[in-house]
Design an enzyme around this catalytic site. Structure first.
Site, PDB file in Angstrom:
ATOM      1  N   ASP A  18      11.891 107.117  10.041  1.00 26.96           N
ATOM      2  CA  ASP A  18      12.684 107.324  11.257  1.00 26.96           C
ATOM      3  C   ASP A  18      11.852 107.059  12.512  1.00 26.96           C
ATOM      4  O   ASP A  18      10.644 107.264  12.513  1.00 26.96           O
ATOM      5  CB  ASP A  18      13.215 108.767  11.274  1.00 26.96           C
ATOM      6  CG  ASP A  18      14.353 108.946  12.271  1.00 26.96           C
ATOM      7  OD1 ASP A  18      15.000 107.946  12.631  1.00 26.96           O
ATOM      8  OD2 ASP A  18      14.575 110.091  12.692  1.00 26.96           O
ATOM      9  N   HIS A  35      13.090  97.938  14.521  1.00 29.64           N
ATOM     10  CA  HIS A  35      13.358  97.786  13.087  1.00 29.64           C
ATOM     11  C   HIS A  35      12.446  96.718  12.484  1.00 29.64           C
ATOM     12  O   HIS A  35      11.963  96.853  11.367  1.00 29.64           O
ATOM     13  CB  HIS A  35      14.830  97.431  12.852  1.00 29.64           C
ATOM     14  CG  HIS A  35      15.768  98.527  13.286  1.00 29.64           C
ATOM     15  ND1 HIS A  35      15.583  99.840  12.928  1.00 29.64           N
ATOM     16  CD2 HIS A  35      16.891  98.512  14.053  1.00 29.64           C
ATOM     17  CE1 HIS A  35      16.552 100.593  13.450  1.00 29.64           C
ATOM     18  NE2 HIS A  35      17.356  99.805  14.140  1.00 29.64           N
ATOM     19  N   LEU A 129       3.491 100.498  -9.244  1.00 31.58           N
ATOM     20  CA  LEU A 129       4.264 101.335  -8.324  1.00 31.58           C
ATOM     21  C   LEU A 129       5.739 101.065  -8.573  1.00 31.58           C
ATOM     22  O   LEU A 129       6.157  99.913  -8.721  1.00 31.58           O
ATOM     23  CB  LEU A 129       3.913 100.958  -6.868  1.00 31.58           C
ATOM     24  CG  LEU A 129       4.707 101.701  -5.780  1.00 31.58           C
ATOM     25  CD1 LEU A 129       4.266 103.163  -5.693  1.00 31.58           C
ATOM     26  CD2 LEU A 129       4.502 101.027  -4.413  1.00 31.58           C
TER      27      LEU A 129
END
Ligand code: IPE
Ligand code: IPE
Ligand code: MG
Length: 236
Positions: A18, A35, A129
């Site tokens: 965020d 963004h 991962l």
């Protein structure tokens, strides 16, 4: 050596990414540039995660409530996610990252759906991962749809139908709420809230959050795991 994602030694970290918009507007830039900078932060964190002991990384990229944003921002986010998946797939393959997108697919455009399918297929063998990107994701909807798929509802059955439990949940951007992210999986997650805006987050910030996590005493409802002499001190 391939990791076993269910091993105790590999952590599941979730991040509510965020602060992109405020990072940009604070610099006099349009939100979309925030963004874009956020995509770079995601790349840095994915790269740093495996060597930090993180086996599973769940990133909140777009919530089901984010459809309420202006269409021009939503369109830009959708395009950015498709480009991210296309660009990152070869890097994920090279780094042994298995990429999976969680959340609803039926409201995503065809181009993004194709990019997701391609990225998931190409990265499926990755074992360093397990990267889960939450797109059009709502934790409440995820719980409902898992429950609906069960022949019989029980806590154990629902636990198995949900994703892996979170060890550490990080939220950047200064807000202290979960905004419908991993509500079931966070039952005993340690929460770390940082004022750092997501585009400024990096390997050092991840390491700092993990240091804080390791100082926490996870009790899961049991008694404190502290040395006896400290328990004695409480009695005095
Ligand atoms: C997070 O940054 C990205 C998404 C929710 C898609 P925001 O866009 O929420 O940034 P702020 O919170 O407005 O600063
Ligand atoms: C949560 O951030 C969703 C993502 C980071 C993808 P928001 O910015 O949408 O959350 P609220 O509106 O501040 O709760
Ligand atoms: Mg926000």
């Amino acid at each position: 050596m391939p990791i076993n994602f269910t091993e105790q030694s590999t952590l599941h970290v979730g991040i509510i990414m965020d602060g992109n918009g405020r990072w940009a507007t604070g610099r006099g830039l349009p939100r979309i540039l925030g963004h874009r900078a956020g995509v770079e932060a995601a790349r840095r964190v994915v790269e740093a995660a495996p060597d930090s002991g993180v086996g599973i990384l769940t990133l909140f990229a777009f919530s089901s409530d984010n459809w309420r944003r202006p269409p021009v921002e939503v369109d830009a986010l959708m395009r950015l996610m498709a480009v991210y998946l296309q660009n990152e797939t070869p890097r994920c393959v090279a780094q042994g990252v298995r990429l999976e997108v969680i959340g609803r697919r039926d409201r995503l455009d065809a181009k993004l759906c194709a990019a997701i399918a391609q990225a998931e297929a190409a990265t499926a063998p990755g074992r360093r991962l397990w990267l889960r990107m939450a797109v059009d994701y709502s934790a409440r909807d995820a719980i409902l749809s898992a429950a609906r798929g069960l022949p019989e509802l029980s806590r154990d059955a629902l636990e198995r139908a949900m994703g892996p439990p979170l060890d550490l949940l990080i939220r950047t951007g200064g807000e202290r709420r979960l905004s419908d992210f991993q509500l079931w999986e966070s039952a005993y997650a340690e929460l770390v809230f940082t004022r750092t805006m997501w585009p400024d987050f990096d390997a050092a910030a991840l390491a700092a959050a993990l240091r804080e996590f390791r100082l926490r005493d996870r009790r899961f409802g049991a008694v404190p795991q502290v040395p006896v002499y400290r328990q004695q001190a409480w009695l005095d």
